[in-house]
Design a protein around this motif. Structure first.
Motif, PDB file in Angstrom:
ATOM      1  N   ALA A  99       0.835  -1.209   0.000  1.00 29.31           N
ATOM      2  CA  ALA A  99       0.000   0.000   0.000  1.00 29.31           C
ATOM      3  C   ALA A  99       0.865   1.253   0.000  1.00 29.31           C
ATOM      4  CB  ALA A  99      -0.918  -0.003   1.216  1.00 29.31           C
ATOM      5  N   GLN A 100       1.936   1.249   0.803  1.00 32.55           N
ATOM      6  CA  GLN A 100       2.823   2.415   0.847  1.00 32.55           C
ATOM      7  C   GLN A 100       3.534   2.604  -0.490  1.00 32.55           C
ATOM      8  OE1 GLN A 100       6.549   2.464   3.210  1.00 32.55           O
ATOM      9  NE2 GLN A 100       5.704   4.277   4.208  1.00 32.55           N
ATOM     10  N   PHE A 101       3.985   1.504  -1.086  1.00 37.22           N
ATOM     11  CA  PHE A 101       4.656   1.588  -2.385  1.00 37.22           C
ATOM     12  C   PHE A 101       3.704   2.140  -3.444  1.00 37.22           C
ATOM     13  CE2 PHE A 101       5.751  -0.318  -6.509  1.00 37.22           C
ATOM     14  CZ  PHE A 101       7.059   0.113  -6.644  1.00 37.22           C
ATOM     15  N   PHE A 102       2.446   1.659  -3.430  1.00 38.09           N
ATOM     16  CA  PHE A 102       1.458   2.146  -4.393  1.00 38.09           C
ATOM     17  C   PHE A 102       1.209   3.642  -4.210  1.00 38.09           C
ATOM     18  CE2 PHE A 102      -2.931   3.391  -5.229  1.00 38.09           C
ATOM     19  CZ  PHE A 102      -3.039   3.093  -6.581  1.00 38.09           C
ATOM     20  N   LEU A 103       0.994   4.068  -2.953  1.00 38.70           N
ATOM     21  CA  LEU A 103       0.695   5.477  -2.692  1.00 38.70           C
ATOM     22  C   LEU A 103       1.868   6.367  -3.095  1.00 38.70           C
ATOM     23  CD1 LEU A 103      -1.141   5.267   0.750  1.00 38.70           C
ATOM     24  CD2 LEU A 103      -2.127   5.945  -1.450  1.00 38.70           C
ATOM     25  N   PHE A 104       3.081   5.946  -2.758  1.00 37.17           N
ATOM     26  CA  PHE A 104       4.247   6.739  -3.122  1.00 37.17           C
ATOM     27  C   PHE A 104       4.358   6.865  -4.636  1.00 37.17           C
ATOM     28  CE2 PHE A 104       8.640   6.377  -4.711  1.00 37.17           C
ATOM     29  CZ  PHE A 104       9.081   7.654  -4.388  1.00 37.17           C
ATOM     30  N   THR A 105       4.225   5.728  -5.349  1.00 40.10           N
ATOM     31  CA  THR A 105       4.345   5.749  -6.805  1.00 40.10           C
ATOM     32  C   THR A 105       3.235   6.570  -7.441  1.00 40.10           C
ATOM     33  OG1 THR A 105       5.309   3.521  -6.691  1.00 40.10           O
ATOM     34  CG2 THR A 105       4.600   4.297  -8.850  1.00 40.10           C
ATOM     35  N   PHE A 106       2.015   6.397  -6.949  1.00 37.08           N
ATOM     36  CA  PHE A 106       0.851   7.125  -7.451  1.00 37.08           C
ATOM     37  C   PHE A 106       1.021   8.630  -7.283  1.00 37.08           C
ATOM     38  CE2 PHE A 106      -3.657   8.467  -6.197  1.00 37.08           C
ATOM     39  CZ  PHE A 106      -4.042   8.731  -7.503  1.00 37.08           C
ATOM     40  N   LEU A 107       1.356   9.057  -6.052  1.00 38.19           N
ATOM     41  CA  LEU A 107       1.440  10.487  -5.760  1.00 38.19           C
ATOM     42  C   LEU A 107       2.672  11.138  -6.380  1.00 38.19           C
ATOM     43  CD1 LEU A 107       0.286  10.137  -2.054  1.00 38.19           C
ATOM     44  CD2 LEU A 107      -1.035  11.141  -3.922  1.00 38.19           C
ATOM     45  N   ALA A 108       3.799  10.414  -6.392  1.00 38.84           N
ATOM     46  CA  ALA A 108       5.000  10.957  -7.035  1.00 38.84           C
ATOM     47  C   ALA A 108       4.783  11.131  -8.537  1.00 38.84           C
ATOM     48  CB  ALA A 108       6.198  10.049  -6.765  1.00 38.84           C
ATOM     49  N   SER A 109       4.064  10.177  -9.153  1.00 36.42           N
ATOM     50  CA  SER A 109       3.759  10.298 -10.592  1.00 36.42           C
ATOM     51  C   SER A 109       2.881  11.509 -10.862  1.00 36.42           C
ATOM     52  CB  SER A 109       3.061   9.020 -11.084  1.00 36.42           C
ATOM     53  OG  SER A 109       3.893   7.890 -10.943  1.00 36.42           O
ATOM     54  N   ILE A 110       1.868  11.713 -10.012  1.00 38.05           N
ATOM     55  CA  ILE A 110       0.998  12.888 -10.193  1.00 38.05           C
ATOM     56  C   ILE A 110       1.807  14.171 -10.048  1.00 38.05           C
ATOM     57  CG2 ILE A 110      -0.994  14.146  -9.288  1.00 38.05           C
ATOM     58  CD1 ILE A 110      -2.124  11.484  -8.348  1.00 38.05           C
ATOM     59  N   ASP A 111       2.718  14.204  -9.073  1.00 40.68           N
ATOM     60  CA  ASP A 111       3.591  15.376  -8.922  1.00 40.68           C
ATOM     61  C   ASP A 111       4.350  15.662 -10.219  1.00 40.68           C
ATOM     62  OD1 ASP A 111       3.246  16.682  -6.561  1.00 40.68           O
ATOM     63  OD2 ASP A 111       5.069  15.977  -5.606  1.00 40.68           O
ATOM     64  N   CYS A 112       4.909  14.597 -10.810  1.00 41.78           N
ATOM     65  CA  CYS A 112       5.647  14.765 -12.070  1.00 41.78           C
ATOM     66  C   CYS A 112       4.743  15.324 -13.157  1.00 41.78           C
ATOM     67  CB  CYS A 112       6.222  13.419 -12.515  1.00 41.78           C
ATOM     68  SG  CYS A 112       7.569  12.777 -11.495  1.00 41.78           S
ATOM     69  N   TYR A 113       3.563  14.739 -13.306  1.00 42.61           N
ATOM     70  CA  TYR A 113       2.633  15.182 -14.347  1.00 42.61           C
ATOM     71  C   TYR A 113       2.174  16.617 -14.111  1.00 42.61           C
ATOM     72  CZ  TYR A 113       2.247  10.368 -16.059  1.00 42.61           C
ATOM     73  OH  TYR A 113       2.514   9.132 -16.584  1.00 42.61           O
ATOM     74  N   LEU A 114       1.894  16.966 -12.854  1.00 40.83           N
ATOM     75  CA  LEU A 114       1.436  18.328 -12.566  1.00 40.83           C
ATOM     76  C   LEU A 114       2.514  19.357 -12.873  1.00 40.83           C
ATOM     77  CD1 LEU A 114      -0.574  17.862  -9.233  1.00 40.83           C
ATOM     78  CD2 LEU A 114      -1.495  18.463 -11.481  1.00 40.83           C
ATOM     79  N   ALA A 148      -3.804  13.483 -15.324  1.00 41.54           N
ATOM     80  CA  ALA A 148      -2.640  13.257 -14.474  1.00 41.54           C
ATOM     81  C   ALA A 148      -2.947  12.218 -13.397  1.00 41.54           C
ATOM     82  CB  ALA A 148      -2.197  14.572 -13.834  1.00 41.54           C
ATOM     83  N   TYR A 149      -4.132  12.328 -12.786  1.00 42.25           N
ATOM     84  CA  TYR A 149      -4.516  11.370 -11.746  1.00 42.25           C
ATOM     85  C   TYR A 149      -4.692   9.966 -12.331  1.00 42.25           C
ATOM     86  CZ  TYR A 149      -5.225  14.871  -8.074  1.00 42.25           C
ATOM     87  OH  TYR A 149      -5.031  15.844  -7.120  1.00 42.25           O
ATOM     88  N   LEU A 150      -5.335   9.872 -13.483  1.00 45.06           N
ATOM     89  CA  LEU A 150      -5.564   8.564 -14.093  1.00 45.06           C
ATOM     90  C   LEU A 150      -4.249   7.921 -14.545  1.00 45.06           C
ATOM     91  CD1 LEU A 150      -8.788   9.220 -16.222  1.00 45.06           C
ATOM     92  CD2 LEU A 150      -8.604   7.945 -14.082  1.00 45.06           C
ATOM     93  N   ALA A 151      -3.370   8.714 -15.143  1.00 45.21           N
ATOM     94  CA  ALA A 151      -2.077   8.195 -15.588  1.00 45.21           C
ATOM     95  C   ALA A 151      -1.238   7.761 -14.393  1.00 45.21           C
ATOM     96  CB  ALA A 151      -1.333   9.253 -16.401  1.00 45.21           C
ATOM     97  N   GLY A 152      -1.272   8.550 -13.312  1.00 46.00           N
ATOM     98  CA  GLY A 152      -0.541   8.185 -12.103  1.00 46.00           C
ATOM     99  C   GLY A 152      -1.063   6.904 -11.494  1.00 46.00           C
ATOM    100  N   PHE A 153      -2.390   6.758 -11.476  1.00 48.00           N
ATOM    101  CA  PHE A 153      -2.992   5.543 -10.921  1.00 48.00           C
ATOM    102  C   PHE A 153      -2.612   4.318 -11.752  1.00 48.00           C
ATOM    103  CE2 PHE A 153      -6.316   2.342 -10.771  1.00 48.00           C
ATOM    104  CZ  PHE A 153      -6.491   2.160  -9.404  1.00 48.00           C
ATOM    105  N   SER A 154      -2.698   4.436 -13.076  1.00 42.69           N
ATOM    106  CA  SER A 154      -2.379   3.303 -13.955  1.00 42.69           C
ATOM    107  C   SER A 154      -0.937   2.849 -13.769  1.00 42.69           C
ATOM    108  CB  SER A 154      -2.615   3.693 -15.423  1.00 42.69           C
ATOM    109  OG  SER A 154      -3.953   4.082 -15.628  1.00 42.69           O
ATOM    110  N   SER A 155      -0.011   3.820 -13.751  1.00 40.17           N
ATOM    111  CA  SER A 155       1.401   3.495 -13.580  1.00 40.17           C
ATOM    112  C   SER A 155       1.653   2.849 -12.227  1.00 40.17           C
ATOM    113  CB  SER A 155       2.244   4.767 -13.728  1.00 40.17           C
ATOM    114  OG  SER A 155       3.602   4.505 -13.438  1.00 40.17           O
ATOM    115  N   ALA A 156       1.071   3.416 -11.174  1.00 41.91           N
ATOM    116  CA  ALA A 156       1.282   2.889  -9.819  1.00 41.91           C
ATOM    117  C   ALA A 156       0.687   1.494  -9.677  1.00 41.91           C
ATOM    118  CB  ALA A 156       0.666   3.834  -8.787  1.00 41.91           C
ATOM    119  N   PHE A 157      -0.489   1.274 -10.273  1.00 40.25           N
ATOM    120  CA  PHE A 157      -1.144  -0.031 -10.172  1.00 40.25           C
ATOM    121  C   PHE A 157      -0.297  -1.121 -10.830  1.00 40.25           C
ATOM    122  CE2 PHE A 157      -4.030  -3.305 -11.838  1.00 40.25           C
ATOM    123  CZ  PHE A 157      -4.667  -3.698 -10.658  1.00 40.25           C
TER     124      PHE A 157
END
Length: 314
Positions: A99-114, A148-157
């Protein structure tokens, strides 16, 4: 805490951040103050953007999402880091680590996209000023953020499923500040080549893509600034991008330094210190960067302070 070599790992032991136990309490207090400042600073930025109509522009719309993501991003890492420092290590389940790995990857990806979207926004504002309102409509900016949110979620998943389909065995100590990929790969057994390829491909899709968008946007911005004849005009135009450039340099600079290092040094204390920069320090500094370098934000802060002063005097 380490199981036998043939035992499948079902939980991990996050060991202390520093190899000097006497630093545990001072570092706990330091990171706690950083975390509280992150929460207060980004929450204040969100409130300021919501309350002041002058900040209801595309740039501050994206900034409000960046502040929200930074609160979540920091909250996914720092509380556990504080527990590790306070108790000199904590146990985390396999599901909790995933869960922590997913959240970190998800949120860090959104940061990059934003940050990439904000670079594009600055490009449109500087290079296409007459079309800015028609390009950056409410629908367009909402679509960019949702993307950005959808792309971050897909990558993290995909990265999380790939990483945690691996088998972990042997010792279960994670010599890092959170469940990140490099220390997890050190605990795997069996063939992990396919999963590693998938993870790396998705990682390469996020950061290089965002960096390319940012570099191309600023290339056009610089060319546009150079065509401005007056020095004052060039300075004023560049100042609108200065805050974003500072945030980009801080975030991507530490990430690039982190992941281009030799793998043999990935568990060193120096490596953990660098990781603190993009997980703890950067989310704390973003609201400070944007408030100090943006005249609109400073004016909005002064307006609220003056209003509070007037209410106290009346």
């Amino acid at each position: 805490m380490a199981p036998q070599n043939d035992t499948t790992v079902t939980e991990f032991f996050m060991i202390t951040f520093t190899e000097h136990p006497e630093w545990g309490l001072p570092l706990f207090l330091l990171f706690l103050s950083f975390y509280l400042f992150t929460l207060l600073g980004n929450a204040a930025m969100l409130l300021l953007i919501r309350k002041d109509r002058r900040l209801h522009t595309p740039m501050y719309f994206f900034l409000s999402h960046l502040s929200f993501v930074d609160i979540c991003y920091s909250s996914a890492i720092v509380p556990q880091l504080l527990a590790v420092l306070l108790h000199h290590g904590v146990l985390i389940s396999l599901a909790g680590c995933a869960a922590q790995f997913f959240l970190f990857t998800f949120l860090a990806s959104i940061d990059c996209y934003l940050l990439a979207i904000m670079a594009y926004d600055r490009y449109v504002a500087v290079c296409q000023p007459l079309l800015y309102v028609t390009i950056m409509t409410e629908k367009a900016r909402s679509g960019l953020v949702v993307g950005a949110y959808l792309a971050g979620f897909s990558s993290a998943f995909v990265r999380t499923v790939s990483a945690f389909s691996l088998t972990f065995c042997g010792h279960n100590e994670i010599n890092f500040i959170f469940c990140d990929l490099p220390p997890l790969l050190k605990l795997t057994c069996g063939d992990s080549y396919t999963q590693e390829v998938v993870i790396v491909v998705f990682a390469l899709f996020v950061m290089p893509l965002c960096i390319v968008v940012i570099l191309v946007s600023y290339l056009f911005i610089v060319l546009a600034i150079l065509r401005i004849r007056s020095a004052g005009g060039r300075s004023k135009t560049f100042s609108t991008c200065a805050s974003h450039l500072t945030a980009v340099a801080l975030f991507f600079g530490t990430l690039i330094f982190m992941y281009l290092r030799d793998n043999s040094r990935q568990s060193s204390e120096e490596y953990r210190v660098v990781s603190v920069l993009y997980t703890v320090v950067t989310p704390m500094l973003n609201p400070l960067i944007y408030s100090l370098r943006n005249k609109e934000v400073k004016d909005a802060v002064m307006k609220i302070l003056n209003r509070s002063k007037t209410l106290r005097m009346s």
